[in-house]
Design a protein around this motif. Structure first.
Motif, short mmCIF file in Angstrom:
data_model
loop_
_atom_site.label_atom_id
_atom_site.label_comp_id
_atom_site.label_asym_id
_atom_site.label_seq_id
_atom_site.Cartn_x
_atom_site.Cartn_y
_atom_site.Cartn_z
N GLU A 78 -34.84 16.47 -3.85
CA GLU A 78 -36.07 16.72 -3.08
C GLU A 78 -36.63 15.43 -2.48
O GLU A 78 -37.19 15.43 -1.40
N LYS A 79 -36.47 14.31 -3.20
CA LYS A 79 -36.95 13.01 -2.68
C LYS A 79 -36.29 12.64 -1.36
O LYS A 79 -36.86 11.93 -0.55
N TYR A 80 -35.05 13.11 -1.17
CA TYR A 80 -34.29 12.77 0.03
C TYR A 80 -34.24 13.91 1.04
O TYR A 80 -33.51 13.82 2.03
N GLY A 81 -35.02 14.96 0.78
CA GLY A 81 -35.05 16.09 1.70
C GLY A 81 -33.77 16.91 1.69
O GLY A 81 -33.44 17.57 2.68
N ILE A 82 -33.05 16.90 0.57
CA ILE A 82 -31.80 17.64 0.46
C ILE A 82 -32.03 18.89 -0.39
O ILE A 82 -32.58 18.80 -1.49
N THR A 83 -31.61 20.04 0.14
CA THR A 83 -31.74 21.27 -0.63
C THR A 83 -30.46 21.49 -1.45
O THR A 83 -29.35 21.17 -0.99
N PHE A 84 -30.64 22.02 -2.67
CA PHE A 84 -29.51 22.24 -3.57
C PHE A 84 -29.88 23.40 -4.48
O PHE A 84 -30.57 23.23 -5.48
N THR A 96 -25.72 5.10 -5.60
CA THR A 96 -27.09 4.78 -6.02
C THR A 96 -27.87 6.03 -6.35
O THR A 96 -28.57 6.11 -7.37
N VAL A 97 -27.74 7.06 -5.50
CA VAL A 97 -28.47 8.30 -5.73
C VAL A 97 -27.92 9.02 -6.96
O VAL A 97 -28.68 9.63 -7.73
N ALA A 98 -26.62 8.94 -7.19
CA ALA A 98 -26.03 9.55 -8.38
C ALA A 98 -26.58 8.91 -9.66
O ALA A 98 -26.88 9.61 -10.63
N LYS A 115 -17.68 18.50 -10.82
CA LYS A 115 -17.52 17.47 -9.78
C LYS A 115 -18.45 16.30 -10.12
O LYS A 115 -19.60 16.51 -10.49
N PRO A 116 -17.97 15.06 -10.05
CA PRO A 116 -18.82 13.91 -10.35
C PRO A 116 -20.06 13.85 -9.45
O PRO A 116 -20.02 14.26 -8.29
N SER A 117 -21.13 13.32 -10.00
CA SER A 117 -22.42 13.29 -9.30
C SER A 117 -22.35 12.60 -7.94
O SER A 117 -22.92 13.09 -6.97
N ASP A 118 -21.65 11.46 -7.86
CA ASP A 118 -21.62 10.76 -6.57
C ASP A 118 -20.89 11.59 -5.51
O ASP A 118 -21.24 11.56 -4.32
N LYS A 119 -19.90 12.37 -5.93
CA LYS A 119 -19.19 13.24 -4.98
C LYS A 119 -20.07 14.39 -4.52
O LYS A 119 -20.00 14.82 -3.36
N ILE A 120 -20.91 14.90 -5.41
CA ILE A 120 -21.86 15.96 -5.03
C ILE A 120 -22.88 15.41 -4.05
O ILE A 120 -23.18 16.05 -3.03
N VAL A 121 -23.42 14.23 -4.33
CA VAL A 121 -24.39 13.61 -3.41
C VAL A 121 -23.75 13.42 -2.04
O VAL A 121 -24.35 13.76 -1.00
N GLU A 122 -22.55 12.88 -2.02
CA GLU A 122 -21.85 12.64 -0.76
C GLU A 122 -21.65 13.95 0.01
O GLU A 122 -21.88 14.01 1.23
N LEU A 123 -21.25 15.00 -0.68
CA LEU A 123 -21.02 16.30 -0.06
C LEU A 123 -22.31 16.87 0.52
O LEU A 123 -22.36 17.26 1.70
N LEU A 124 -23.37 16.91 -0.28
CA LEU A 124 -24.64 17.49 0.17
C LEU A 124 -25.26 16.69 1.31
O LEU A 124 -25.74 17.26 2.30
N ALA A 125 -25.25 15.37 1.18
CA ALA A 125 -25.82 14.52 2.23
C ALA A 125 -25.06 14.70 3.53
O ALA A 125 -25.66 14.79 4.61
N GLY A 126 -23.73 14.76 3.44
CA GLY A 126 -22.91 14.97 4.64
C GLY A 126 -23.19 16.30 5.30
O GLY A 126 -23.33 16.39 6.53
N GLU A 127 -23.28 17.35 4.50
CA GLU A 127 -23.56 18.69 5.03
C GLU A 127 -24.92 18.76 5.70
O GLU A 127 -25.09 19.47 6.69
N GLN A 128 -25.90 18.02 5.15
CA GLN A 128 -27.27 18.13 5.64
C GLN A 128 -27.66 16.97 6.56
O GLN A 128 -28.81 16.83 6.95
N GLY A 129 -26.67 16.14 6.92
CA GLY A 129 -26.89 15.08 7.90
C GLY A 129 -27.85 14.00 7.47
O GLY A 129 -28.61 13.47 8.28
N ILE A 130 -27.80 13.65 6.17
CA ILE A 130 -28.72 12.64 5.64
C ILE A 130 -27.89 11.44 5.18
O ILE A 130 -26.95 11.58 4.40
N ALA A 131 -28.26 10.25 5.66
CA ALA A 131 -27.54 9.03 5.30
C ALA A 131 -28.15 8.41 4.05
O ALA A 131 -29.36 8.17 4.00
N LEU A 132 -27.32 8.20 3.04
CA LEU A 132 -27.76 7.54 1.82
C LEU A 132 -26.54 7.01 1.08
O LEU A 132 -25.42 7.32 1.43
N ASP A 133 -26.78 6.20 0.05
CA ASP A 133 -25.70 5.65 -0.75
C ASP A 133 -25.43 6.60 -1.92
O ASP A 133 -26.26 6.70 -2.84
#
Length: 195
Positions: A30-36, A68-70, A47-65
């Protein structure tokens, strides 16, 4: 026991962590405006947390590391660890077979988080091996985590039985040539209603 080794997933298999993980995921995303949503969360189990973050951010067009977020998400989960309980049906197997046949944990969790969960549910030092997300390049549904666990136990994959709670993990165990027991047949995780 018709198997030479037992391999256990951790989250949702040995420990009822999934509700606590979902609370941590929701607050972090929610801090990054990503719905899950919760159904998607369970579909990505293993699935490892960093891979989930990468997947969700990519799908929702949000740039982040993603890394770090994982880490941020895992730190949020650790604030919820007091709400984690052992899953008695599978933990009883650990106690029953400890010292009788080799056993391992094979998880998509980061090692420090896996160690904290195992300690919290009283299973530190109960396994001959623990394979985490840092130990293989590919993750569930690829079989690598289970194959590495079998290798560390010095047991051929076809002589291992896996206990899993997620579709990705069940698929990974099958790809590894191992028999798999889907713990969802006897354990249903609590669901969280987050508004």
């Amino acid at each position: 026991m018709p198997f030479d080794a037992l391999i256990f997933d951790l989250d949702g298999t040995l420990a009822d962590t999934m509700p606590a993980h979902y609370v941590a995921w929701r607050s972090t995303m929610e801090k990054y405006g990503i719905t899950f949503d919760e159904d998607r969360f369970y579909a990505l189990g293993g699935k490892p947390s960093d891979k989930i973050v990468e997947l969700l951010a990519g799908e929702q067009g949000i740039a982040l590391d993603p890394h770090t977020v994982a880490i941020e998400k895992e730190e949020a989960f650790l604030l919820e660890i007091s709400n984690v309980a052992p899953i008695e049906a599978t933990v009883e197997l650990v106690y029953e077979y400890r010292g009788r046949i080799p056993m391992a944990v094979a998880t998509g969790a980061m090692r420090y988080v896996a160690d904290l969960i195992l300690g919290h549910i009283g299973l530190s030092n109960h396994f001959d091996a623990c394979v985490t997300s840092e130990d293989t390049a590919r993750h569930k549904p690829y079989p690598d985590v289970f194959l590495e666990a079998a290798k560390q136990l010095n047991v051929e994959p076809e002589h291992c039985r896996v206990y899993e709670d997620a579709d990705l993990g069940v698929e990974a165990a099958r790809r590894a040539g191992m028999e798999v027991v889907d713990v969802r047949n006897f354990f249903t995780p609590r669901r969280i209603t987050v508004s």
